[in-house]
Design a protein around this motif. Structure first.
Motif, PDB file in Angstrom:
ATOM      1  N   GLY A   1       0.053   2.174  -1.512  1.00 23.00           N
ATOM      2  CA  GLY A   1       0.410   1.364  -0.364  1.00 23.00           C
ATOM      3  C   GLY A   1       1.879   1.471   0.025  1.00 23.00           C
ATOM      4  O   GLY A   1       2.692   2.093  -0.667  1.00 23.00           O
ATOM      5  N   TYR A   2       2.184   0.858   1.149  1.00 30.38           N
ATOM      6  CA  TYR A   2       3.564   0.806   1.608  1.00 30.38           C
ATOM      7  C   TYR A   2       4.028  -0.647   1.654  1.00 30.38           C
ATOM      8  O   TYR A   2       3.226  -1.589   1.711  1.00 30.38           O
ATOM      9  N   VAL A   3       5.327  -0.815   1.591  1.00 32.89           N
ATOM     10  CA  VAL A   3       5.947  -2.135   1.695  1.00 32.89           C
ATOM     11  C   VAL A   3       6.714  -2.183   3.001  1.00 32.89           C
ATOM     12  O   VAL A   3       7.576  -1.342   3.256  1.00 32.89           O
ATOM     13  N   LEU A   4       6.389  -3.154   3.838  1.00 34.01           N
ATOM     14  CA  LEU A   4       7.115  -3.355   5.091  1.00 34.01           C
ATOM     15  C   LEU A   4       8.235  -4.342   4.825  1.00 34.01           C
ATOM     16  O   LEU A   4       8.000  -5.469   4.394  1.00 34.01           O
ATOM     17  N   GLN A   5       9.452  -3.905   5.073  1.00 35.53           N
ATOM     18  CA  GLN A   5      10.559  -4.790   4.747  1.00 35.53           C
ATOM     19  C   GLN A   5      11.710  -4.657   5.724  1.00 35.53           C
ATOM     20  O   GLN A   5      11.721  -3.806   6.606  1.00 35.53           O
ATOM     21  N   GLN A   6      12.645  -5.583   5.546  1.00 34.67           N
ATOM     22  CA  GLN A   6      13.826  -5.696   6.393  1.00 34.67           C
ATOM     23  C   GLN A   6      13.481  -5.991   7.839  1.00 34.67           C
ATOM     24  O   GLN A   6      14.250  -5.669   8.746  1.00 34.67           O
ATOM     25  N   PHE A   7      12.317  -6.587   8.092  1.00 33.19           N
ATOM     26  CA  PHE A   7      12.027  -6.984   9.457  1.00 33.19           C
ATOM     27  C   PHE A   7      12.679  -8.334   9.731  1.00 33.19           C
ATOM     28  O   PHE A   7      12.831  -9.170   8.847  1.00 33.19           O
TER      29      PHE A   7
ATOM     30  N   ASP B   1      10.828   1.232  12.025  1.00 37.44           N
ATOM     31  CA  ASP B   1      11.618   1.906  13.052  1.00 37.44           C
ATOM     32  C   ASP B   1      11.139   3.354  13.187  1.00 37.44           C
ATOM     33  O   ASP B   1      10.351   3.858  12.384  1.00 37.44           O
ATOM     34  N   LEU B   2      11.601   4.030  14.206  1.00 44.76           N
ATOM     35  CA  LEU B   2      11.185   5.389  14.512  1.00 44.76           C
ATOM     36  C   LEU B   2      11.480   6.350  13.362  1.00 44.76           C
ATOM     37  O   LEU B   2      10.673   7.217  13.032  1.00 44.76           O
ATOM     38  N   PHE B   3      12.647   6.194  12.729  1.00 46.68           N
ATOM     39  CA  PHE B   3      13.073   7.142  11.707  1.00 46.68           C
ATOM     40  C   PHE B   3      12.234   7.016  10.444  1.00 46.68           C
ATOM     41  O   PHE B   3      11.957   8.007   9.763  1.00 46.68           O
ATOM     42  N   SER B   4      11.837   5.800  10.109  1.00 45.26           N
ATOM     43  CA  SER B   4      10.981   5.603   8.940  1.00 45.26           C
ATOM     44  C   SER B   4       9.618   6.245   9.166  1.00 45.26           C
ATOM     45  O   SER B   4       9.045   6.846   8.259  1.00 45.26           O
ATOM     46  N   LEU B   5       9.094   6.134  10.387  1.00 41.75           N
ATOM     47  CA  LEU B   5       7.820   6.781  10.709  1.00 41.75           C
ATOM     48  C   LEU B   5       7.951   8.303  10.591  1.00 41.75           C
ATOM     49  O   LEU B   5       7.080   8.976  10.035  1.00 41.75           O
ATOM     50  N   ARG B   6       9.032   8.821  11.127  1.00 35.18           N
ATOM     51  CA  ARG B   6       9.254  10.266  11.070  1.00 35.18           C
ATOM     52  C   ARG B   6       9.358  10.749   9.625  1.00 35.18           C
ATOM     53  O   ARG B   6       8.841  11.819   9.272  1.00 35.18           O
ATOM     54  N   GLY B   7      10.007   9.951   8.782  1.00 38.70           N
ATOM     55  CA  GLY B   7      10.192  10.338   7.388  1.00 38.70           C
ATOM     56  C   GLY B   7       8.908  10.387   6.595  1.00 38.70           C
ATOM     57  O   GLY B   7       8.857  10.999   5.525  1.00 38.70           O
ATOM     58  N   SER B   8       7.854   9.759   7.117  1.00 37.26           N
ATOM     59  CA  SER B   8       6.579   9.743   6.391  1.00 37.26           C
ATOM     60  C   SER B   8       5.730  10.980   6.678  1.00 37.26           C
ATOM     61  O   SER B   8       4.736  11.223   5.981  1.00 37.26           O
ATOM     62  N   GLN B   9       6.115  11.782   7.657  1.00 38.38           N
ATOM     63  CA  GLN B   9       5.210  12.820   8.151  1.00 38.38           C
ATOM     64  C   GLN B   9       4.997  13.999   7.213  1.00 38.38           C
ATOM     65  O   GLN B   9       4.026  14.738   7.376  1.00 38.38           O
ATOM     66  N   ASN B  10       5.896  14.195   6.257  1.00 40.29           N
ATOM     67  CA  ASN B  10       5.670  15.323   5.340  1.00 40.29           C
ATOM     68  C   ASN B  10       5.330  14.875   3.923  1.00 40.29           C
ATOM     69  O   ASN B  10       5.173  15.710   3.034  1.00 40.29           O
ATOM     70  N   LEU B  11       5.200  13.570   3.682  1.00 35.88           N
ATOM     71  CA  LEU B  11       4.972  13.088   2.324  1.00 35.88           C
ATOM     72  C   LEU B  11       3.653  13.593   1.743  1.00 35.88           C
ATOM     73  O   LEU B  11       3.618  14.199   0.671  1.00 35.88           O
ATOM     74  N   GLY B  12       2.557  13.288   2.415  1.00 36.95           N
ATOM     75  CA  GLY B  12       1.255  13.662   1.885  1.00 36.95           C
ATOM     76  C   GLY B  12       1.092  15.159   1.726  1.00 36.95           C
ATOM     77  O   GLY B  12       0.557  15.634   0.711  1.00 36.95           O
ATOM     78  N   ARG B  13       1.557  15.913   2.708  1.00 35.16           N
ATOM     79  CA  ARG B  13       1.423  17.377   2.657  1.00 35.16           C
ATOM     80  C   ARG B  13       2.194  17.959   1.469  1.00 35.16           C
ATOM     81  O   ARG B  13       1.665  18.782   0.713  1.00 35.16           O
TER      82      ARG B  13
ATOM     83  N   TRP C   1       7.229  -0.955  16.221  1.00 32.61           N
ATOM     84  CA  TRP C   1       7.185   0.167  15.285  1.00 32.61           C
ATOM     85  C   TRP C   1       6.302  -0.150  14.088  1.00 32.61           C
ATOM     86  O   TRP C   1       5.590   0.721  13.573  1.00 32.61           O
ATOM     87  N   GLY C   2       6.331  -1.401  13.643  1.00 40.18           N
ATOM     88  CA  GLY C   2       5.527  -1.776  12.486  1.00 40.18           C
ATOM     89  C   GLY C   2       4.041  -1.605  12.713  1.00 40.18           C
ATOM     90  O   GLY C   2       3.297  -1.251  11.790  1.00 40.18           O
ATOM     91  N   SER C   3       3.595  -1.827  13.944  1.00 38.34           N
ATOM     92  CA  SER C   3       2.162  -1.703  14.243  1.00 38.34           C
ATOM     93  C   SER C   3       1.672  -0.264  14.148  1.00 38.34           C
ATOM     94  O   SER C   3       0.468  -0.017  14.025  1.00 38.34           O
ATOM     95  N   GLN C   4       2.602   0.699  14.211  1.00 32.60           N
ATOM     96  CA  GLN C   4       2.215   2.107  14.158  1.00 32.60           C
ATOM     97  C   GLN C   4       2.168   2.674  12.733  1.00 32.60           C
ATOM     98  O   GLN C   4       1.626   3.756  12.514  1.00 32.60           O
ATOM     99  N   ILE C   5       2.710   1.925  11.784  1.00 32.99           N
ATOM    100  CA  ILE C   5       2.801   2.439  10.417  1.00 32.99           C
ATOM    101  C   ILE C   5       1.439   2.762   9.809  1.00 32.99           C
ATOM    102  O   ILE C   5       1.275   3.839   9.217  1.00 32.99           O
ATOM    103  N   PRO C   6       0.416   1.879   9.910  1.00 32.94           N
ATOM    104  CA  PRO C   6      -0.867   2.218   9.279  1.00 32.94           C
ATOM    105  C   PRO C   6      -1.447   3.552   9.747  1.00 32.94           C
ATOM    106  O   PRO C   6      -2.003   4.307   8.943  1.00 32.94           O
TER     107      PRO C   6
END
Length: 325
Positions: free
Chosen positions: A218-224, A174-186, A238-243
């Motif tokens: 890696g990441y785990v895709l779940q609750q789909f 979903d959109l929020f999970s993608l947004r939550g990933s944006q500061n992890l690596g930094r 949304w899942g297609s945008q995760i990689p």
């Protein structure tokens, strides 16, 4: 022994559910597993033990993770060695969670300032839970330490992530999970760089400290949701945008400082775990994983196929984790 942390800056992504089922699956594959519940919500603890057992661990003479660091919080000394709770008839141990562990965050925040200044006490406080875990795991031949972390970038999670061998990011499409990933690596890259500088500054200390090189695994895709054997359109979108997000915001900042800080995985997906709907609350009520539910737990009709599917799914995931980590 391998220590794996499960972390996402966003809550509600099924992190605890996946961690719990993976641990039990690894145990059925012959591995000795230690769970460490460091999420203040204590959902992992509540999934394994009943209220009486949890209450005892929180009381006088208890063995929650908070009990181990109480001497540090009170200023009385180093961490206290406590035994984790063993799950009956299983090669599974648990350092139970405790809501009061948030008291330790303040100490860890001050300790980080001391680390950056090259002061020994900062390293002692920051490495306390790391040393507790490793002391038990080494003596008891633990194969996998699975750590459940809360959804934040606070001091406790920083201390734990710098001490783990690998970390996995559970995500939902979903959109929020993608947004939550944006500061992890930094953020992780900043932690690692500053910690490396601090270690170089202090040289050596008379106790074990974190390596400070957590590997993104890696990441785990779940609750789909699945409809007629296909993921529903919204989740597929949304899942297609995760990689792409994972590559840009998690992998790139990490490998920029050290190319060994990410496993080489196709599309970075290590597993996927679909939504088992009503079976999850049934499993939580029964204090067992979905794939061990029986008719005595309320499984009827078509639910038996889902139980079998979950067992096969996590057996495959467990074998993959063993191969990768």
């Amino acid at each position: 022994m391998k220590t794996i942390a499960f972390f996402n800056n966003k809550g509600g992504v099924g992190k605890t559910t996946f961690t719990y089922h993976l641990g039990y699956s690894l145990e059925t594959l012959g591995k000795r597993v230690l769970f460490v519940d460091l999420d203040p919500q204590c959902n992992l603890t509540a999934h394994i033990f009943d209220d009486n057992e949890i209450n005892q661990s929180w009381g006088p003479g208890g063995n929650s993770i908070h009990k181990a660091v109480e001497p540090i919080i009170s200023g009385a000394g180093d961490f206290k060695t406590i035994p984790p709770h063993k799950v009956s008839n299983r090669n599974i141990w648990v350092f139970m969670g405790d809501l009061l562990l948030t008291d330790f965050d303040g100490e860890l925040s001050s300790a980080w300032t001391q680390i950056l200044a090259g002061q020994e006490r900062g390293f002692r406080v920051t490495s306390a839970i790391y040393r507790l875990i490793n002391e038990f795991a080494t003596k008891n031949n633990i194969d996998y330490v699975l750590i459940d972390l809360g959804p934040n970038l606070g001091s406790l999670n920083r201390a734990i992530l710098l001490g783990c061998d690998n970390f996995i990011v559970p995500m939902i499409p979903d959109l929020f999970s993608l947004r939550g990933s944006q500061n992890l690596g930094r953020v992780f890259a900043d932690w690692i760089k500053n910690y490396e500088l601090a270690k170089a500054r202090i040289g050596s200390v008379p106790f074990n400290i974190q390596n400070g090189k957590p590997i993104f695994s890696g990441y785990v895709l779940q609750q789909f949701n699945v409809y007629r054997n296909r993921k529903t359109k919204a989740y597929a979108h949304w899942g297609s945008q995760i990689p792409h997000y994972v590559q840009q915001y998690v992998v790139n900042p990490l490998v920029a400082i050290d190319p060994n800080l990410a496993l080489n995985l196709q599309n970075f997906q290590v597993a996927e775990f679909k939504n088992y709907h009503t079976l999850l609350p049934m499993a939580q009520e029964s204090l067992k994983p979905i794939f061990e539910l029986t008719s005595q737990d309320g499984v009827v009709g078509g639910h038996f196929q889902y139980v079998d599917d979950c067992k096969a799914e996590f057996r495959q995931i467990g074998k993959k984790i063993i191969t990768l980590i």
